[in-house]
Design a protein around this motif. Structure first.
Motif, PDB file in Angstrom:
ATOM      1  N   ALA A  95      54.150   1.329  24.375  1.00 55.45           N
ATOM      2  CA  ALA A  95      55.554   1.609  24.010  1.00 55.45           C
ATOM      3  C   ALA A  95      55.640   3.025  23.440  1.00 55.45           C
ATOM      4  CB  ALA A  95      56.023   0.594  22.969  1.00 55.45           C
ATOM      5  N   GLY A  96      54.614   3.381  22.649  1.00 55.35           N
ATOM      6  CA  GLY A  96      54.604   4.725  22.054  1.00 55.35           C
ATOM      7  C   GLY A  96      54.526   5.787  23.136  1.00 55.35           C
ATOM      8  N   GLU A  97      53.683   5.529  24.123  1.00 56.68           N
ATOM      9  CA  GLU A  97      53.531   6.526  25.199  1.00 56.68           C
ATOM     10  C   GLU A  97      54.859   6.680  25.936  1.00 56.68           C
ATOM     11  OE1 GLU A  97      50.343   5.619  27.833  1.00 56.68           O
ATOM     12  OE2 GLU A  97      50.289   7.639  28.688  1.00 56.68           O
ATOM     13  N   ARG A  98      55.513   5.522  26.183  1.00 59.21           N
ATOM     14  CA  ARG A  98      56.794   5.602  26.923  1.00 59.21           C
ATOM     15  C   ARG A  98      57.776   6.467  26.101  1.00 59.21           C
ATOM     16  NH1 ARG A  98      60.704   2.445  26.461  1.00 59.21           N
ATOM     17  NH2 ARG A  98      59.565   0.789  25.351  1.00 59.21           N
ATOM     18  N   LEU A  99      57.833   6.205  24.804  1.00 54.36           N
ATOM     19  CA  LEU A  99      58.742   6.989  23.965  1.00 54.36           C
ATOM     20  C   LEU A  99      58.321   8.464  23.957  1.00 54.36           C
ATOM     21  CD1 LEU A  99      59.505   4.914  20.712  1.00 54.36           C
ATOM     22  CD2 LEU A  99      61.125   6.220  22.101  1.00 54.36           C
ATOM     23  N   PHE A 100      56.995   8.680  23.904  1.00 53.69           N
ATOM     24  CA  PHE A 100      56.436  10.038  23.816  1.00 53.69           C
ATOM     25  C   PHE A 100      56.917  10.888  24.979  1.00 53.69           C
ATOM     26  CE2 PHE A 100      53.438  12.817  21.829  1.00 53.69           C
ATOM     27  CZ  PHE A 100      52.860  13.587  22.818  1.00 53.69           C
ATOM     28  N   THR A 101      56.941  10.257  26.186  1.00 56.48           N
ATOM     29  CA  THR A 101      57.393  11.029  27.352  1.00 56.48           C
ATOM     30  C   THR A 101      58.915  11.105  27.359  1.00 56.48           C
ATOM     31  OG1 THR A 101      57.130   8.907  28.461  1.00 56.48           O
ATOM     32  CG2 THR A 101      55.431  10.572  28.860  1.00 56.48           C
ATOM     33  N   ARG A 102      59.579   9.968  27.016  1.00 55.13           N
ATOM     34  CA  ARG A 102      61.057   9.982  27.132  1.00 55.13           C
ATOM     35  C   ARG A 102      61.642  11.054  26.212  1.00 55.13           C
ATOM     36  NH1 ARG A 102      64.985   7.510  24.497  1.00 55.13           N
ATOM     37  NH2 ARG A 102      63.668   6.069  23.313  1.00 55.13           N
ATOM     38  N   LEU A 103      61.075  11.212  25.019  1.00 50.00           N
ATOM     39  CA  LEU A 103      61.663  12.162  24.069  1.00 50.00           C
ATOM     40  C   LEU A 103      61.228  13.602  24.365  1.00 50.00           C
ATOM     41  CD1 LEU A 103      61.176  10.026  20.838  1.00 50.00           C
ATOM     42  CD2 LEU A 103      63.329  10.621  21.948  1.00 50.00           C
ATOM     43  N   ASP A 134      60.583   1.463  14.068  1.00 48.22           N
ATOM     44  CA  ASP A 134      59.611   0.831  14.978  1.00 48.22           C
ATOM     45  C   ASP A 134      59.124   1.865  15.996  1.00 48.22           C
ATOM     46  OD1 ASP A 134      60.337  -1.536  13.671  1.00 48.22           O
ATOM     47  OD2 ASP A 134      62.075  -1.732  15.007  1.00 48.22           O
ATOM     48  N   GLY A 135      60.037   2.673  16.493  1.00 47.97           N
ATOM     49  CA  GLY A 135      59.656   3.689  17.481  1.00 47.97           C
ATOM     50  C   GLY A 135      58.620   4.631  16.890  1.00 47.97           C
ATOM     51  N   LEU A 147      56.530   4.008  14.548  1.00 51.75           N
ATOM     52  CA  LEU A 147      55.226   3.320  14.457  1.00 51.75           C
ATOM     53  C   LEU A 147      54.551   3.309  15.818  1.00 51.75           C
ATOM     54  CD1 LEU A 147      56.195   0.309  12.153  1.00 51.75           C
ATOM     55  CD2 LEU A 147      54.528   2.087  11.638  1.00 51.75           C
ATOM     56  N   GLN A 148      55.355   3.114  16.851  1.00 53.27           N
ATOM     57  CA  GLN A 148      54.742   3.053  18.190  1.00 53.27           C
ATOM     58  C   GLN A 148      54.177   4.423  18.576  1.00 53.27           C
ATOM     59  OE1 GLN A 148      58.213   1.664  20.118  1.00 53.27           O
ATOM     60  NE2 GLN A 148      57.849  -0.505  19.598  1.00 53.27           N
ATOM     61  N   ILE A 149      54.923   5.501  18.281  1.00 55.50           N
ATOM     62  CA  ILE A 149      54.419   6.840  18.661  1.00 55.50           C
ATOM     63  C   ILE A 149      53.133   7.128  17.900  1.00 55.50           C
ATOM     64  CG2 ILE A 149      54.933   9.305  18.556  1.00 55.50           C
ATOM     65  CD1 ILE A 149      57.872   8.650  18.965  1.00 55.50           C
ATOM     66  N   VAL A 150      53.158   6.768  16.602  1.00 47.12           N
ATOM     67  CA  VAL A 150      51.948   7.018  15.796  1.00 47.12           C
ATOM     68  C   VAL A 150      50.784   6.218  16.366  1.00 47.12           C
ATOM     69  CG1 VAL A 150      50.925   6.534  13.537  1.00 47.12           C
ATOM     70  CG2 VAL A 150      53.171   7.629  13.684  1.00 47.12           C
ATOM     71  N   ALA A 151      51.070   4.965  16.774  1.00 47.24           N
ATOM     72  CA  ALA A 151      49.983   4.141  17.350  1.00 47.24           C
ATOM     73  C   ALA A 151      49.461   4.809  18.615  1.00 47.24           C
ATOM     74  CB  ALA A 151      50.524   2.743  17.671  1.00 47.24           C
ATOM     75  N   TYR A 152      50.387   5.363  19.411  1.00 48.89           N
ATOM     76  CA  TYR A 152      49.948   6.017  20.662  1.00 48.89           C
ATOM     77  C   TYR A 152      49.078   7.232  20.314  1.00 48.89           C
ATOM     78  CZ  TYR A 152      50.187   9.204  24.636  1.00 48.89           C
ATOM     79  OH  TYR A 152      49.868  10.083  25.621  1.00 48.89           O
ATOM     80  N   ILE A 153      49.485   8.019  19.344  1.00 43.51           N
ATOM     81  CA  ILE A 153      48.701   9.218  19.001  1.00 43.51           C
ATOM     82  C   ILE A 153      47.321   8.796  18.533  1.00 43.51           C
ATOM     83  CG2 ILE A 153      48.549  11.152  17.391  1.00 43.51           C
ATOM     84  CD1 ILE A 153      51.608  11.300  17.445  1.00 43.51           C
ATOM     85  N   LYS A 154      47.254   7.642  17.858  1.00 43.30           N
ATOM     86  CA  LYS A 154      45.926   7.187  17.392  1.00 43.30           C
ATOM     87  C   LYS A 154      45.026   6.913  18.570  1.00 43.30           C
ATOM     88  CE  LYS A 154      47.442   4.941  13.142  1.00 43.30           C
ATOM     89  NZ  LYS A 154      47.615   3.626  12.531  1.00 43.30           N
TER      90      LYS A 154
END
Lengths: 334, 549, 133, 235
Positions: free
Chosen positions: A217-225, A295-296, A298-305
């Motif tokens: 979810a984080g990756e999806r947000l990472f690209t969308r933003l 929540d978003g 948290l997801q981006i941070v999880a993706y960066i981890k």
């Protein structure tokens, strides 16, 4: 009504140690209380006024006695302090490799989230015997994530992450409370923590409709933003790469060093110019305040981890190892 | 009989009953204006006595609502909203409008000038201004109640109180602000009076211990209260004008509000407990008929508590995101502040050794105080211990601890002081057996109410819960039963005190045969206290002249 | 005029007060002057110490602390001391949070040495274009 | 205990010897009254120090957390105007001190003149503040009231700076207004020739209050105005 327990059950690795300290303090308190009650009782009976005109003899003040009954209680309290501080440190120092879980307090509900992506409201399923590190925040007022059976509690404060950890040791269903007054349904903001055998936990996790994981979810947000356009893997973008940076020191432009932990990542997303990485003066990055929900984030941070490979711990892979990009635009917009 | 034979002395025939002075401060002038515009510290005591008793009743009423609601696990007596407003009004009424002014404004106002040998406080008009500030604050507090109350608790934590709470938060803040200002003015008066207006010969170590306690309390009132005044103003501005002092979106930090709030509010609980400790020393000395053991240590421990109390407030923030290292610093300092209180209790007990203890009502209250204060004190050690506070913070263990200190010790000693100096203030004697009965009733009712809450606390029942899991119900029922017994215990003194005003026998200058400047003037005393400035040339409480340290 | 009260007030001369006034003017001007130079962290220290000295001058002379009894001086001092206590105790929490980082990062084996040379990781800021603010 | 025995209804013989006018009955003599009132004033000022202390504490914590935002925001303030204001306020402190000196000498005429001078300087100070506040309103720099700041990065810090700017200078200005009101009262009293070498306590306390308000500004000026001054103008 009549089956009322008098002691909370101990279901975490730390519960036993907290209870031991509790009983030590109960014992010391009982000793002093009985000493004083008995003393007062005895003196009251023994030295009851019998004759109106009897004048008791004057007393000599005794400095030694005063010092003794000040210093001894102080040493006892120092023992309490030291023991308490050790446990305090253990409870608030998440061990390495703990299972990451997230909790977001919102007025009058707990939204918990597993790394595998499953989300729950006022419920938290955890495997027994695993260290669980909770990274928590709140979307509005101060709440407090409190599990009495684990003897653990931490306030969640708006604007930052607070962390705590526990290791459940007994399977069962335990209370989850909000301990900091947060308004109307403060007493409704409760739930339960289900400690399950690892096998049952996996089954439960598989059984439940697995959405995408946090990282996905984080990756999806990472690209969308549009983050990917600048933060490229190989540092060609105008911004520092985010590979291998989680929980490693980041040299800043003002010469200080900061650990790239969750709080730093979150702050850099919301207030990019707060801590600019050394070598990157331009302030291209807009603030995402208000565009990304908690929540978003948290997801981006999880993706960066996930971009940090666990073995790359020792090397100081400061992200700006490569030659810093010359600031394309001089000065900054006033 | 005990080994030491008490000498049997033929007791002289009882002296003729004391006669009430024709002219005294109560009937010196009459008419409402003479009361509302008085500058006589004794009359201002009566004004305060009436106003804080009203607020004690209001606070007690809301406490009963809370206890009735908690009899059943599911919140069915009232909605969560009403429950939150009840415990908030209970907190605000009790803390700001009863406990803070309880002894300083009543017994303190009456006794500080007399014990100093002065005709009145240093600034009588400011003393009256202090009462009017209290009344303005009281009007705001009552307005809050009638406007639907406030549901932020008496702590007004942001961001709830500034952005999310609906209710008369601003009026409640103004109420607390003016009550605080009244407390500052009282403290200012006491400091200047004790420093500058002591009778000739009354050196610092010849002062009664009550004056030492009032001096220490005034230090806190002067240096602590303004910080909560500015904090409440900041919360009010954040709520009213949108000035985001503690708003995280501007980089603000709600924990800073907690720091500034508790910087005053912890010393405030010592404003509540130091005067009762002073009253306790007086009661112990009078009813053991002996100078308090270790007079110098007990006197200086009051001032020590007052100073150290300013650096311990962090134990309210152990789990709030405060740094772990700051937590350790505050924990060790909190243990340090507990030591002077222990010194006081040990010295009182040493005073009783080989003394001649009489069991009038004030002394029963004194014994009750020692018991409850000890339990209150040691449970404070639990909460100062970092490891335990993680589990116990914001649970009923904390509620039980601070009620043991505020109700068990502070109000118990306030009652004891009231019983001890009632003959001096009103010139009337009350029924002593009823006094003892009320002390025992309050002691039993209090323990029945709050001891179960320690157990509930360690079980993990959080504070300020409108509904709670079913397994906590039995202990809550015991607590509510105890609360009713406690209420009866508090109503009893109101009855026989009022009865004593009309039907009581006249109390002479010294009904308890105690030593002290206040027992040398008629009761009720004349308006100017002393016809001639007294000269003090002996140790305090010199029942056995020449004994000395 | 022999005032029988034992408080014989030594009344300082007008020149005395005007002298203090001029000193305060000079100090104010100095503060502004120093503030216009960029001394980094030193700016705050200088500004506060000059302001502190000016405050001391006003208290010592204008507010008659010079020949005030020690009790009055104690009252003045207690206000300042307890303000310092408040600043220090609240500051130590924020200092501990920012400098020492709470346990999650405490004890990590990473070389978090503030003043370690930045291992060629970052060029000295001077090399980068002048930090145009 | 006390060697003094009171007969229950002894008529309180008036043993006070003649007291100068303005003497309060609860004191023994005028010296004790003067000491007490001065001590009372200083205890009140200690309480005021703690009152402003809360604000200074909040300011210093947030300034250490957000230095960039604070410096950028502070650079917007008009330092020459602030400097002029400081000069005006210190001058008013001088005139106040001279008023107290005149009261000690019993020279009510000069007390009146110096007090009027202090009042004029005080009003000048408040006038300058009004100008500064209106300027902030025009530039949309009032927090919580559509606060606008160009540089998005420093916006939170800047708004927090202006939150403290308005609160601290506002609280200071409120104390100035109270001081001005008291000055009017003392001008009236001076016109009635009330002060003489034994009775100048109230004027001295007024002086203490005014100097305290001046000291608060002495700290406010560098902390608020000179913070971003080294960044150069028009930044």
């Amino acid at each position: 009504m009549w089956n009322f327990p008098l002691f909370p059950d101990a279901a975490s690795s730390m519960a036993g140690q907290v209870d031991a300290l509790y009983f030590f303090l109960v014992a010391v308190s009982l000793f002093f209380t009985v000493l004083i009650f008995a003393g007062c009782g005895y003196f009251a009976i023994k030295f009851k006024r019998v004759d109106e005109n009897f004048i008791p003899a004057g007393q000599k003040d005794n400095m030694v006695l005063e010092v003794v009954w000040s210093v001894i209680p102080f040493f006892i309290t120092l023992v309490m302090f030291a023991w308490g501080a050790v446990i305090f440190f253990r409870v608030y120092t998440p061990p390495e490799g703990a299972m990451e879980m997230y909790a977001v307090g919102k007025q009058w509900m707990w939204k918990t989230q597993h790394p595998e992506g499953h989300r729950e409201i006022n419920e938290l399923h955890v495997p027994v015997g695993r260290d669980i590190k909770m990274t928590m925040t709140t979307e509005d007022v101060i709440h407090s994530f409190f599990i009495p059976a684990f003897r653990v509690k931490k306030d969640v404060v708006p604007g930052k992450y607070t962390t705590m950890w526990f290791k459940p040791t007994k399977v069962g269903k335990y209370h989850l409370f909000c301990a900091e007054y947060c308004g109307n349904q403060h007493s409704g903001m409760i739930g339960s923590v289900h400690v399950m055998e690892p096998a049952d936990y996996e089954a439960w996790l598989a059984g439940v409709n697995r959405g995408e994981t946090m990282a996905q979810a984080g990756e999806r947000l990472f690209t969308r933003l549009g983050c990917a356009s600048c933060h490229q893997e190989d540092n060609k973008g105008r911004c520092p790469t985010l590979k291998d940076i989680y929980s490693k020191p980041v040299p800043l432009q003002n010469g200080q060093r900061v650990i790239a932990d969750e709080s730093y990542l979150r702050e850099s997303i919301l207030k990019p110019q707060a801590k600019i990485v050394a070598g990157y003066q331009n302030q291209e990055m807009p603030t995402f305040q208000g565009q990304v929900s908690e929540d978003g984030l948290l997801q981006i941070v999880a993706y960066i981890k996930t971009l940090t490979k666990p073995d790359a711990v020792a090397a100081v892979a400061a992200p700006a190892a490569a030659a810093p990009k010359p600031a394309t635009k001089g000065g900054n917009k006033k | 009989m005990s080994a030491t034979a008490i000498p049997r002395v033929h007791t002289p025939p009882p002296p003729d009953p004391p006669v009430r002075p024709a002219k005294h401060y109560i009937n010196a002038t009459s008419g409402l204006a003479s009361w509302l515009l008085t500058v006589d510290h004794k009359r201002i005591t009566i004004l305060y006595l009436i106003s804080i008793t009203i607020f004690f009743a209001i606070g007690g009423f809301f406490a009963m609502l809370v206890r009735l609601e908690l009899i059943t696990p599911q919140g069915d007596l009232m909605t969560a909203e009403t429950y939150n407003r009840s415990f908030s009004m209970h907190g605000i009424a009790m803390v700001f409008f009863f406990l803070i002014p309880s002894i300083p404004a009543t017994l303190g106002n009456f006794l500080v000038p007399i014990m100093c040998g002065a005709r009145d406080l240093a600034f009588p008009k400011i003393n009256l201004l202090s009462w009017y500030c209290f009344i303005v604050g009281a009007v705001f507090a009552l307005a809050t109640a009638f406007m639907g109350g406030v549901d932020t608790g008496w702590t007004f934590y942001t961001p709830y109180s500034s952005t999310y709470a609906n209710g008369a938060v601003l009026t409640a803040i103004l109420g607390a602000f003016f009550a605080g200002f009244s407390s500052i003015l009282t403290g200012l008066n006491f400091i200047v009076t004790i420093h500058k207006m002591r009778a000739p010969g009354l050196t610092w170590f010849r002062m009664p211990l009550f004056l030492w306690a009032m001096y220490a309390t005034s230090i806190i009132q002067i240096l602590g209260t303004p910080v909560v005044a500015i904090t409440l103003i900041l919360v009010g501005l954040e709520r009213g004008l949108g000035f985001g002092f503690f708003d995280p979106k501007l980089g603000g930090d709600p924990i800073l509000m907690q720091h500034l709030f508790w910087f005053y509010s912890h010393p405030a609980v010592y404003v509540m407990i130091l005067p009762p400790l002073g009253v306790m020393s007086e009661l112990t000395a009078a009813f053991c008929r002996r100078r308090v053991y270790g007079y110098h240590f007990v006197a200086l421990s009051s001032v020590a508590i007052a100073v150290i109390s300013f650096i311990v407030w962090g134990h309210h923030l152990f789990t709030s995101g405060q740094s772990v290292y700051a937590g350790m610093v505050f924990s060790v300092l909190t243990f340090l502040v507990g030591i002077p209180s222990a010194i006081k209790v040990f010295n009182w007990m040493a005073t009783m050794f080989k003394a001649s203890i009489s069991f009038e009502a004030p002394m029963i209250y004194a014994f009750g105080f020692i018991g409850l204060f000890t339990i209150g004190g040691v449970t404070g050690l639990f909460l100062a211990t970092l490891g335990l506070d993680i589990h116990m913070h914001d649970t009923y263990f904390v509620v039980a601890h601070f009620h043991y200190i505020m109700v068990g010790s502070a109000i118990f000693s306030y009652m004891g002081g009231l019983h001890y100096w009632w003959p001096k203030i009103t010139g009337k004697l009350y029924n002593d057996t009823l006094g003892c009965i009320s002390a025992v009733l309050i002691f039993l009712g209090f323990n029945a109410t709050f001891f179960p809450q320690f157990i509930l606390g360690y079980m993990g029942m959080p504070r300020r819960y409108h509904a709670y899991p079913a397994e906590f119900q039995f202990l809550n029922i015991c607590s509510s039963l105890g609360a009713t017994l406690l209420a009866v215990g508090y109503v009893l003194p109101a009855i026989y005190f009022t009865w004593s005003l009309f039907k009581g026998k006249d109390a002479g200058p010294n009904p308890f045969k105690a030593k002290g400047l206040e027992w040398e003037i008629p009761s009720p005393p004349p308006t100017e206290n002393f016809t001639k400035v007294p000269v003090v040339n002996s140790e305090p409480y010199d029942y056995a002249p020449g004994a000395g340290h | 005029m022999a005032s029988h009260s034992q408080h014989e007030h030594h009344v300082p001369s007008v020149a005395h007060y005007v002298g203090v006034f001029l000193a305060l003017m000079v100090l104010t001007a100095a503060t502004v002057g120093v503030a216009s130079m960029d001394l980094g962290r030193l700016n705050t220290i200088v500004a506060l110490s000059v302001a502190g000295f000016k405050a001391f001058l006003v208290m010592y002379i204008f507010m008659e602390l010079r020949h005030a009894p020690s009790l009055t001086r104690l009252a003045a001092l207690s206000g300042v001391v307890f303000l310092a206590i408040m600043l220090i105790m609240i500051g130590q929490d924020y200092g501990a949070r920012t400098v020492l980082h709470d346990p999650p990062n405490w004890g990590k084996t990473l070389p978090i040495d503030q003043n370690a040379p930045a291992a060629a990781a970052t060029p000295a800021p001077a090399a980068a274009p002048a930090p145009a603010h | 205990m006390a060697t003094h025995a009171t007969t229950p209804n002894a008529h309180s013989d008036d043993h006070h010897h003649a007291h100068p006018p303005g003497f309060a009955h609860q004191f023994e003599d005028i010296g004790q009254q003067l000491d007490s009132t001065t001590l009372g004033m200083w205890v009140f000022l200690a309480q005021e120090i703690m009152f402003f202390g809360g604000l200074f504490c909040g300011y210093s914590i947030y300034r250490s957390l957000m230095p960039a935002g604070f410096e950028a925001a502070s650079n917007h303030l008009n330092v020459p105007l602030g400097f002029a204001n400081t000069v005006v306020l210190i001058a008013s402190s001088l005139t106040m001190a001279l008023a107290v000196r005149a009261a000690m000498l019993g020279d009510n005429k000069w007390v009146l003149r110096w007090l009027v001078g202090t009042l004029i300087l005080g009003c000048m100070f408040l006038g300058v503040k009004i100008i500064e506040y209106s300027d902030k309103f025009e530039h949309h720099l009032v927090p919580g009231y559509n606060f606008q700041w160009a540089n998005a990065a420093e916006a939170p810090g800047a708004q927090m700076f202006y939150v403290f700017y308005f609160t601290m200078t506002g609280m200071h200005a409120l104390h100035m207004v109270i001081g001005a009101g008291l000055l009017l009262y003392f001008i009236y009293k001076a016109s009635k020739n009330t002060y003489h070498p034994q009775y100048f306590g109230p004027i001295e306390n007024m002086g203490l209050y005014w100097h305290f308000v001046d000291i608060v500004w002495i700290f406010l000026f560098p902390l608020l105005y000179l913070l971003g001054y080294h960044l150069g103008k028009g930044h």
